[in-house]
Design a protein around this motif. Structure first.
Motif, PDB file in Angstrom:
ATOM      1  N   PRO A  52       1.002  -1.328  -0.143  1.00 50.72           N
ATOM      2  CA  PRO A  52       0.114  -0.017  -0.030  1.00 50.72           C
ATOM      3  C   PRO A  52       0.768   1.331   0.026  1.00 50.72           C
ATOM      4  CG  PRO A  52      -0.897  -1.663   1.566  1.00 50.72           C
ATOM      5  CD  PRO A  52       0.213  -2.237   1.029  1.00 50.72           C
ATOM      6  N   TYR A  53       1.787   1.515   0.741  1.00 56.82           N
ATOM      7  CA  TYR A  53       2.695   2.543   0.911  1.00 56.82           C
ATOM      8  C   TYR A  53       3.253   2.710  -0.749  1.00 56.82           C
ATOM      9  CZ  TYR A  53       6.452   5.907   1.840  1.00 56.82           C
ATOM     10  OH  TYR A  53       7.267   6.794   1.817  1.00 56.82           O
ATOM     11  N   VAL A  54       3.884   1.482  -0.986  1.00 60.95           N
ATOM     12  CA  VAL A  54       4.900   1.719  -2.367  1.00 60.95           C
ATOM     13  C   VAL A  54       3.768   2.135  -3.365  1.00 60.95           C
ATOM     14  CG1 VAL A  54       6.526   1.016  -3.914  1.00 60.95           C
ATOM     15  CG2 VAL A  54       6.569   0.248  -1.552  1.00 60.95           C
ATOM     16  N   LYS A  55       2.456   1.559  -3.422  1.00 62.04           N
ATOM     17  CA  LYS A  55       1.538   1.775  -4.427  1.00 62.04           C
ATOM     18  C   LYS A  55       1.279   3.186  -4.502  1.00 62.04           C
ATOM     19  CE  LYS A  55      -2.823   0.147  -5.588  1.00 62.04           C
ATOM     20  NZ  LYS A  55      -3.901  -0.864  -5.675  1.00 62.04           N
ATOM     21  N   SER A  56       1.187   3.911  -3.245  1.00 62.33           N
ATOM     22  CA  SER A  56       0.865   5.435  -3.103  1.00 62.33           C
ATOM     23  C   SER A  56       1.926   6.206  -3.824  1.00 62.33           C
ATOM     24  CB  SER A  56       0.370   5.727  -1.541  1.00 62.33           C
ATOM     25  OG  SER A  56       1.458   5.695  -1.005  1.00 62.33           O
ATOM     26  N   ARG A  57       3.202   5.964  -3.597  1.00 65.52           N
ATOM     27  CA  ARG A  57       4.362   6.548  -3.954  1.00 65.52           C
ATOM     28  C   ARG A  57       4.378   6.203  -5.482  1.00 65.52           C
ATOM     29  NH1 ARG A  57       7.974   9.308  -1.126  1.00 65.52           N
ATOM     30  NH2 ARG A  57       8.853   9.185  -2.888  1.00 65.52           N
ATOM     31  N   ILE A  58       4.100   5.261  -6.129  1.00 67.22           N
ATOM     32  CA  ILE A  58       4.185   4.856  -7.755  1.00 67.22           C
ATOM     33  C   ILE A  58       3.107   5.990  -8.132  1.00 67.22           C
ATOM     34  CG2 ILE A  58       3.735   3.072  -9.321  1.00 67.22           C
ATOM     35  CD1 ILE A  58       4.861   1.000  -7.528  1.00 67.22           C
ATOM     36  N   LYS A  59       1.861   5.879  -7.475  1.00 68.78           N
ATOM     37  CA  LYS A  59       0.847   6.573  -8.152  1.00 68.78           C
ATOM     38  C   LYS A  59       1.224   8.099  -8.258  1.00 68.78           C
ATOM     39  CE  LYS A  59      -3.515   4.087  -6.548  1.00 68.78           C
ATOM     40  NZ  LYS A  59      -4.503   4.090  -5.708  1.00 68.78           N
ATOM     41  N   GLN A  60       2.055   8.659  -7.054  1.00 66.60           N
ATOM     42  CA  GLN A  60       2.481   9.914  -7.079  1.00 66.60           C
ATOM     43  C   GLN A  60       3.478  10.288  -8.110  1.00 66.60           C
ATOM     44  OE1 GLN A  60       3.987  10.545  -3.096  1.00 66.60           O
ATOM     45  NE2 GLN A  60       2.147  10.801  -2.069  1.00 66.60           N
ATOM     46  N   PHE A  61       4.322   9.139  -8.359  1.00 68.27           N
ATOM     47  CA  PHE A  61       5.216   9.588  -9.349  1.00 68.27           C
ATOM     48  C   PHE A  61       4.760   9.342 -10.660  1.00 68.27           C
ATOM     49  CE2 PHE A  61       8.070   7.614 -12.585  1.00 68.27           C
ATOM     50  CZ  PHE A  61       9.390   8.330 -12.232  1.00 68.27           C
TER      51      PHE A  61
END
Length: 77
Positions: A52-61
């Motif tokens: 979930p955390y990395v997913k949100s970072r990928i979305k932001q990227f």
């Protein structure tokens, strides 16, 4: 590159890109998240997408990448 994983991510975000743009985004994602050189970089990206955390970072990227691409577009009148 497995287009399936990248396409699944883009579909979930309702993003449509050309093949060239998709390849470019994929390479930049791998570099940014340190997944280049992984034994199976596609699987590494898929595993990252499940966190979930990395997913949100990928979305932001991806959102920032798309915003930067829009600024690069030159409109000719």
């Amino acid at each position: 590159m497995s287009r399936r994983v990248m396409q699944r991510i883009l579909d979930e975000l309702y993003v449509r890109l050309s093949v060239k743009e998709e390849d470019e985004l994929y390479r930049e994602l791998l570099h940014y998240f340190g997944l280049v050189g992984a034994v199976d970089d596609c699987q590494a990206l898929e595993n990252a997408w499940m966190d979930p955390y990395v997913k949100s970072r990928i979305k932001q990227f991806i959102e920032a990448w798309l915003k930067a691409r829009r600024r690069q577009v030159v409109y000719v009148v």
